[in-house]
Motif scaffolding. Sequence first.
Motif, PDB file in Angstrom:
ATOM      1  N   GLU A   1      -0.489  -5.275   1.575  1.00 35.35           N
ATOM      2  CA  GLU A   1       0.787  -4.619   1.861  1.00 35.35           C
ATOM      3  C   GLU A   1       1.169  -3.610   0.786  1.00 35.35           C
ATOM      4  O   GLU A   1       1.742  -2.561   1.082  1.00 35.35           O
ATOM      5  CB  GLU A   1       1.885  -5.674   2.006  1.00 35.35           C
ATOM      6  CG  GLU A   1       1.695  -6.574   3.216  1.00 35.35           C
ATOM      7  CD  GLU A   1       2.853  -7.526   3.392  1.00 35.35           C
ATOM      8  OE1 GLU A   1       3.895  -7.308   2.757  1.00 35.35           O
ATOM      9  OE2 GLU A   1       2.703  -8.484   4.168  1.00 35.35           O
ATOM     10  N   GLY A   2       0.892  -3.934  -0.477  1.00 35.44           N
ATOM     11  CA  GLY A   2       1.283  -3.038  -1.560  1.00 35.44           C
ATOM     12  C   GLY A   2       0.656  -1.669  -1.442  1.00 35.44           C
ATOM     13  O   GLY A   2       1.331  -0.651  -1.632  1.00 35.44           O
ATOM     14  N   GLU A   3      -0.633  -1.634  -1.091  1.00 33.24           N
ATOM     15  CA  GLU A   3      -1.350  -0.364  -1.015  1.00 33.24           C
ATOM     16  C   GLU A   3      -1.099   0.377   0.290  1.00 33.24           C
ATOM     17  O   GLU A   3      -1.250   1.590   0.361  1.00 33.24           O
ATOM     18  CB  GLU A   3      -2.850  -0.604  -1.191  1.00 33.24           C
ATOM     19  CG  GLU A   3      -3.230  -1.174  -2.552  1.00 33.24           C
ATOM     20  CD  GLU A   3      -4.730  -1.284  -2.712  1.00 33.24           C
ATOM     21  OE1 GLU A   3      -5.420  -0.284  -2.447  1.00 33.24           O
ATOM     22  OE2 GLU A   3      -5.219  -2.368  -3.086  1.00 33.24           O
ATOM     23  N   TYR A   4      -0.729  -0.370   1.314  1.00 33.04           N
ATOM     24  CA  TYR A   4      -0.559   0.251   2.631  1.00 33.04           C
ATOM     25  C   TYR A   4       0.874   0.115   3.163  1.00 33.04           C
ATOM     26  O   TYR A   4       1.096   0.128   4.366  1.00 33.04           O
ATOM     27  CB  TYR A   4      -1.526  -0.390   3.645  1.00 33.04           C
ATOM     28  CG  TYR A   4      -2.981  -0.116   3.382  1.00 33.04           C
ATOM     29  CD1 TYR A   4      -3.579   1.064   3.823  1.00 33.04           C
ATOM     30  CD2 TYR A   4      -3.770  -1.034   2.702  1.00 33.04           C
ATOM     31  CE1 TYR A   4      -4.923   1.311   3.604  1.00 33.04           C
ATOM     32  CE2 TYR A   4      -5.109  -0.799   2.471  1.00 33.04           C
ATOM     33  CZ  TYR A   4      -5.689   0.379   2.923  1.00 33.04           C
ATOM     34  OH  TYR A   4      -7.021   0.626   2.705  1.00 33.04           O
ATOM     35  N   GLN A   5       1.844  -0.012   2.284  1.00 36.36           N
ATOM     36  CA  GLN A   5       3.221  -0.245   2.717  1.00 36.36           C
ATOM     37  C   GLN A   5       3.728   0.883   3.611  1.00 36.36           C
ATOM     38  O   GLN A   5       4.426   0.636   4.600  1.00 36.36           O
ATOM     39  CB  GLN A   5       4.157  -0.397   1.505  1.00 36.36           C
ATOM     40  CG  GLN A   5       5.553  -0.907   1.877  1.00 36.36           C
ATOM     41  CD  GLN A   5       5.494  -2.258   2.580  1.00 36.36           C
ATOM     42  OE1 GLN A   5       4.892  -3.194   2.055  1.00 36.36           O
ATOM     43  NE2 GLN A   5       6.087  -2.357   3.762  1.00 36.36           N
ATOM     44  N   ASP A   6       3.368   2.112   3.284  1.00 31.63           N
ATOM     45  CA  ASP A   6       3.807   3.247   4.103  1.00 31.63           C
ATOM     46  C   ASP A   6       3.271   3.129   5.529  1.00 31.63           C
ATOM     47  O   ASP A   6       3.976   3.411   6.500  1.00 31.63           O
ATOM     48  CB  ASP A   6       3.345   4.564   3.485  1.00 31.63           C
ATOM     49  CG  ASP A   6       4.096   4.904   2.212  1.00 31.63           C
ATOM     50  OD1 ASP A   6       5.170   4.292   1.986  1.00 31.63           O
ATOM     51  OD2 ASP A   6       3.629   5.771   1.453  1.00 31.63           O
ATOM     52  N   ALA A   7       2.018   2.696   5.633  1.00 32.90           N
ATOM     53  CA  ALA A   7       1.419   2.549   6.962  1.00 32.90           C
ATOM     54  C   ALA A   7       2.111   1.456   7.752  1.00 32.90           C
ATOM     55  O   ALA A   7       2.398   1.603   8.946  1.00 32.90           O
ATOM     56  CB  ALA A   7      -0.073   2.254   6.842  1.00 32.90           C
ATOM     57  N   LEU A   8       2.393   0.325   7.086  1.00 30.89           N
ATOM     58  CA  LEU A   8       3.068  -0.792   7.756  1.00 30.89           C
ATOM     59  C   LEU A   8       4.473  -0.407   8.185  1.00 30.89           C
ATOM     60  O   LEU A   8       4.912  -0.746   9.290  1.00 30.89           O
ATOM     61  CB  LEU A   8       3.101  -2.008   6.821  1.00 30.89           C
ATOM     62  CG  LEU A   8       1.737  -2.652   6.521  1.00 30.89           C
ATOM     63  CD1 LEU A   8       1.868  -3.659   5.383  1.00 30.89           C
ATOM     64  CD2 LEU A   8       1.178  -3.330   7.759  1.00 30.89           C
ATOM     65  N   ASP A   9       5.184   0.306   7.308  1.00 26.46           N
ATOM     66  CA  ASP A   9       6.532   0.764   7.658  1.00 26.46           C
ATOM     67  C   ASP A   9       6.482   1.722   8.840  1.00 26.46           C
ATOM     68  O   ASP A   9       7.346   1.694   9.723  1.00 26.46           O
ATOM     69  CB  ASP A   9       7.184   1.460   6.456  1.00 26.46           C
ATOM     70  CG  ASP A   9       7.524   0.479   5.331  1.00 26.46           C
ATOM     71  OD1 ASP A   9       7.547  -0.744   5.605  1.00 26.46           O
ATOM     72  OD2 ASP A   9       7.752   0.935   4.193  1.00 26.46           O
TER      73      ASP A   9
END
Length: 407
Positions: free
Chosen positions: A221-229
């Motif tokens: 999640e930390g590295e891909y937070q923008d994608a998840l959001d």
Amino acid sequence: MRGALIRRVLPVFLAALLCAQFLLPAAEAVTQDEIDDLKQQQTELNSEKNDIKKRLDAIGDDKAAALEKKRLLDEECAVIQDEIDVYDAQIAAYDAQITQTEQEIAETEEKEKAQYELFCKRARATEESGRTSYWEIIFKATSVTDLLSRIDFVNEIMDYDRRVIQDLKDTRSELEEKKSTLEEAKAEQAAARETLVERKAELDERRSEADALVKEIQSQEGEYQDALDSIEAEEEAIQAMIVKKSEEMAAQGNPNTGNATTGVVTSWMGAGGYMWPEKASKKITSPFGKRSSPGGIGSTNHKGVDIGGVGYTTQVLASKAGTVIVSQYSNSYGNYVVVSHGSGNTTLYAHMSSRSVSAGQYVQQGQVLGITGSTGNSTGPHLHFEITEGGVRVNPLNYLTGYVAAW
């Protein structure tokens, strides 16, 4: 649109091959032009696939472009599936051509046998009458008129014998040509079968790569937070669009609602007029609402249910009759379809490998909407299914009776 066209045309082409092979004369079974057209489709699809690969290579490991990479992988999988469909059609075409050519060879061999027997008969007749030459026949003429008549008679005999010999030669040449065509067709079919195996392996590899990418996005999640959001925001935007379109249809008094059916098996009917959106499995792998997500993967506020045990070949069916208001691709839902049933009531079908309906199209209950898959924010083949009533998502398990809890 290209993939949709191929998926519409190929079943018709295959059906035509079967009809030609079993119902029509062999000569009408299949043409080389049809096989050449399939080869051209293969060339075009291969070119399209290479273009996608170039775009994937350009992205590399850029985490900011992870969702674009997943979209391209889904697109590449769709192209490879189209290639597989075309190779299947080509193999079927060769089957028809081989059957047709073998029949023609058998008929030509019978023709050659009859012509050879006639040739032998003429040879024996010539040998038996060898004591009397054509010149003797001519020289026995008693007048000019008789001479001309005898010359015509001799010429006719000679012409006939020459035709017998030439016909036999032509038939034998035709027979060799057909045998050569047969061997070429068998060789090309064998090559197509080998390529088909390669394409299926390639598709499995790409699907695994796409699923692994989503798992990486969801677990880090930390590295891909923008994608998840971005995925979460997209799902909410889609829901708002669905509610708006459904309200617009209700305000227009759209008549294309109701419960028309294509013949639903009773065991797959649920409560409230809904039916199961497929007929392969009643296994629910992820429930509606708050859920404990294995390994931290996936949303903990599930907007629908996931139906497992469907693979990549199961038909997705309209749970109720209605009008398709959305049929498109998104990073979150992948290939998805939304059907409006009137009065703010909709159903959503997501992560399909392909879609077979368009927005504005009326569908009956049980009509095929597409094929299950793992496109979008998905880590394996399943069908994500949502029900909205009065503009609010509700638990589909209130209506899908007889389900098996597998979460």
